[in-house]
Design a protein around this motif. Sequence first.
Motif, PDB file in Angstrom:
ATOM      1  N   ALA A 144       0.818  -1.218   0.000  1.00  0.00           N
ATOM      2  CA  ALA A 144       0.000   0.000   0.000  1.00  0.00           C
ATOM      3  C   ALA A 144       0.849   1.265   0.000  1.00  0.00           C
ATOM      4  O   ALA A 144       0.358   2.340  -0.354  1.00  0.00           O
ATOM      5  CB  ALA A 144      -0.935   0.003   1.211  1.00  0.00           C
ATOM      6  N   LEU A 145       2.115   1.145   0.382  1.00  0.00           N
ATOM      7  CA  LEU A 145       2.973   2.326   0.426  1.00  0.00           C
ATOM      8  C   LEU A 145       3.211   2.910  -0.954  1.00  0.00           C
ATOM      9  O   LEU A 145       3.421   4.116  -1.098  1.00  0.00           O
ATOM     10  CB  LEU A 145       4.320   1.973   1.075  1.00  0.00           C
ATOM     11  CG  LEU A 145       4.296   1.652   2.576  1.00  0.00           C
ATOM     12  CD1 LEU A 145       5.685   1.249   3.049  1.00  0.00           C
ATOM     13  CD2 LEU A 145       3.796   2.850   3.372  1.00  0.00           C
ATOM     14  N   ARG A 178      -2.399   8.591  -3.950  1.00  0.00           N
ATOM     15  CA  ARG A 178      -3.622   9.005  -3.266  1.00  0.00           C
ATOM     16  C   ARG A 178      -3.541  10.471  -2.835  1.00  0.00           C
ATOM     17  O   ARG A 178      -4.524  11.217  -2.925  1.00  0.00           O
ATOM     18  CB  ARG A 178      -3.872   8.116  -2.049  1.00  0.00           C
ATOM     19  CG  ARG A 178      -4.307   6.696  -2.389  1.00  0.00           C
ATOM     20  CD  ARG A 178      -4.934   6.029  -1.179  1.00  0.00           C
ATOM     21  NE  ARG A 178      -3.982   5.928  -0.079  1.00  0.00           N
ATOM     22  CZ  ARG A 178      -3.190   4.877   0.139  1.00  0.00           C
ATOM     23  NH1 ARG A 178      -3.243   3.835  -0.702  1.00  0.00           N
ATOM     24  NH2 ARG A 178      -2.355   4.857   1.151  1.00  0.00           N
ATOM     25  N   ASP A 179      -2.357  10.895  -2.401  1.00  0.00           N
ATOM     26  CA  ASP A 179      -2.207  12.283  -1.977  1.00  0.00           C
ATOM     27  C   ASP A 179      -2.355  13.226  -3.163  1.00  0.00           C
ATOM     28  O   ASP A 179      -2.963  14.301  -3.043  1.00  0.00           O
ATOM     29  CB  ASP A 179      -0.836  12.456  -1.325  1.00  0.00           C
ATOM     30  CG  ASP A 179      -0.653  13.854  -0.764  1.00  0.00           C
ATOM     31  OD1 ASP A 179      -1.332  14.177   0.234  1.00  0.00           O
ATOM     32  OD2 ASP A 179       0.167  14.610  -1.313  1.00  0.00           O
ATOM     33  N   MET A 180      -1.823  12.822  -4.333  1.00  0.00           N
ATOM     34  CA  MET A 180      -1.939  13.663  -5.518  1.00  0.00           C
ATOM     35  C   MET A 180      -3.388  13.743  -5.985  1.00  0.00           C
ATOM     36  O   MET A 180      -3.885  14.820  -6.332  1.00  0.00           O
ATOM     37  CB  MET A 180      -1.066  13.108  -6.637  1.00  0.00           C
ATOM     38  CG  MET A 180      -1.104  13.951  -7.912  1.00  0.00           C
ATOM     39  SD  MET A 180      -0.100  13.236  -9.216  1.00  0.00           S
ATOM     40  CE  MET A 180      -0.983  11.706  -9.523  1.00  0.00           C
ATOM     41  N   VAL A 181      -4.099  12.617  -5.969  1.00  0.00           N
ATOM     42  CA  VAL A 181      -5.502  12.618  -6.390  1.00  0.00           C
ATOM     43  C   VAL A 181      -6.340  13.467  -5.444  1.00  0.00           C
ATOM     44  O   VAL A 181      -7.237  14.214  -5.872  1.00  0.00           O
ATOM     45  CB  VAL A 181      -6.035  11.170  -6.453  1.00  0.00           C
ATOM     46  CG1 VAL A 181      -7.558  11.166  -6.645  1.00  0.00           C
ATOM     47  CG2 VAL A 181      -5.368  10.411  -7.585  1.00  0.00           C
ATOM     48  N   VAL A 203      -9.931  18.257  -4.877  1.00  0.00           N
ATOM     49  CA  VAL A 203     -10.473  19.450  -4.209  1.00  0.00           C
ATOM     50  C   VAL A 203     -10.560  20.625  -5.175  1.00  0.00           C
ATOM     51  O   VAL A 203     -11.238  21.627  -4.883  1.00  0.00           O
ATOM     52  CB  VAL A 203      -9.613  19.829  -2.985  1.00  0.00           C
ATOM     53  CG1 VAL A 203      -9.643  18.725  -1.951  1.00  0.00           C
ATOM     54  CG2 VAL A 203      -8.178  20.144  -3.391  1.00  0.00           C
ATOM     55  N   GLN A 204      -9.882  20.534  -6.333  1.00  0.00           N
ATOM     56  CA  GLN A 204      -9.935  21.605  -7.319  1.00  0.00           C
ATOM     57  C   GLN A 204     -11.084  21.430  -8.311  1.00  0.00           C
ATOM     58  O   GLN A 204     -11.356  22.335  -9.104  1.00  0.00           O
ATOM     59  CB  GLN A 204      -8.603  21.670  -8.086  1.00  0.00           C
ATOM     60  CG  GLN A 204      -7.390  21.907  -7.179  1.00  0.00           C
ATOM     61  CD  GLN A 204      -6.106  21.996  -7.968  1.00  0.00           C
ATOM     62  OE1 GLN A 204      -6.043  22.725  -8.966  1.00  0.00           O
ATOM     63  NE2 GLN A 204      -5.086  21.267  -7.546  1.00  0.00           N
ATOM     64  N   LEU A 205     -11.744  20.285  -8.279  1.00  0.00           N
ATOM     65  CA  LEU A 205     -12.852  20.040  -9.195  1.00  0.00           C
ATOM     66  C   LEU A 205     -14.114  20.768  -8.714  1.00  0.00           C
ATOM     67  O   LEU A 205     -14.336  20.917  -7.512  1.00  0.00           O
ATOM     68  CB  LEU A 205     -13.152  18.549  -9.282  1.00  0.00           C
ATOM     69  CG  LEU A 205     -12.095  17.656  -9.934  1.00  0.00           C
ATOM     70  CD1 LEU A 205     -12.510  16.190  -9.815  1.00  0.00           C
ATOM     71  CD2 LEU A 205     -11.882  18.025 -11.394  1.00  0.00           C
ATOM     72  N   PRO A 206     -14.947  21.197  -9.665  1.00  0.00           N
ATOM     73  CA  PRO A 206     -16.267  21.716  -9.276  1.00  0.00           C
ATOM     74  C   PRO A 206     -17.077  20.639  -8.550  1.00  0.00           C
ATOM     75  O   PRO A 206     -16.795  19.443  -8.675  1.00  0.00           O
ATOM     76  CB  PRO A 206     -16.901  22.092 -10.618  1.00  0.00           C
ATOM     77  CG  PRO A 206     -15.761  22.293 -11.550  1.00  0.00           C
ATOM     78  CD  PRO A 206     -14.713  21.313 -11.108  1.00  0.00           C
TER      79      PRO A 206
END
Length: 288
Positions: A220-221, A227-230, A235-238
């Motif tokens: 999982a590492l 996951r952090d990038m997604v 949060v930038q999506l409408p």
Amino acid sequence: MVVKQAPGGAQEDPAPPVAPPEQALPEQTPPSTEGSRVDVRALTRVLFERLTELPPGTPEHERVRDALIEINLPLVRYAAARFRGRNEPMEDVVQVGTIGLINAIDRFDLSRGVQFPTYALPTILGEIKRYFRDNVRTMHVPRRLQELWVQVSGAMEELTVTHGRQPRVPEIAACLRIPEEDVRACLDAGRAYNATSLEAAQEHEGGLALLDRLGYEDSALTHVEHRDMVRHLLVQLPDRERQIVMLRFFGNLTQSQISTELGMSQMHVSRLLARIFARLRSGNSWEN
């Protein structure tokens, strides 16, 4: 022979004959005390002088030889103490060193004018080193490091006494005038005597095997950064586009189910997902 008459008519046992002074040798070396100190070197020389006068194989020769072995055992313990950090029972090391002492006694020539401890110590150390090289090590270590380990261990003992603590690698290297890398390699080689099974239980670890205490790679590492990038891009999506992504990949809904949930056509949902994927892959911030 005169026999004394004991009271009551019983005869006392005759007194044993006293050996001449030049033939009287101690069966055991008396322990060293504050009131009685034995000069081991002087006694060793006397015993060797007596040994050279006796025919080999006679009981008297063996008795003198045994006395020489016994009074010089402290020399063996002194030599064995140099190897106390090698995780080998000290009793075994002393026994091996005693073999070296016996060989030194059998080969020693008193006429050369050399003190016996000076002659015997290298023989004892050589026997112990041979034991570790041939019988203890299960891992191959270059001979250069084996020989260097003897110097490093000796320097560690001297520096420990001098500083009152365990010496550091730079201090050992400076003492021996060798590179620090050689000291580190030598310290690693000095501990490389036995290979331990990964499944062997370790008593000092509560019975856990070494395999149970080794770390492992968590699959999982590899996804943490993704996951952090997604999360940062989501949060930038409408709100509507973010909701579509959440329903599709976190709610596991099909495009048809999403279109029903949001009241739009499936074709429109498909086009929106394609646009969202393109933005997410590019890593650019969402533009309205």
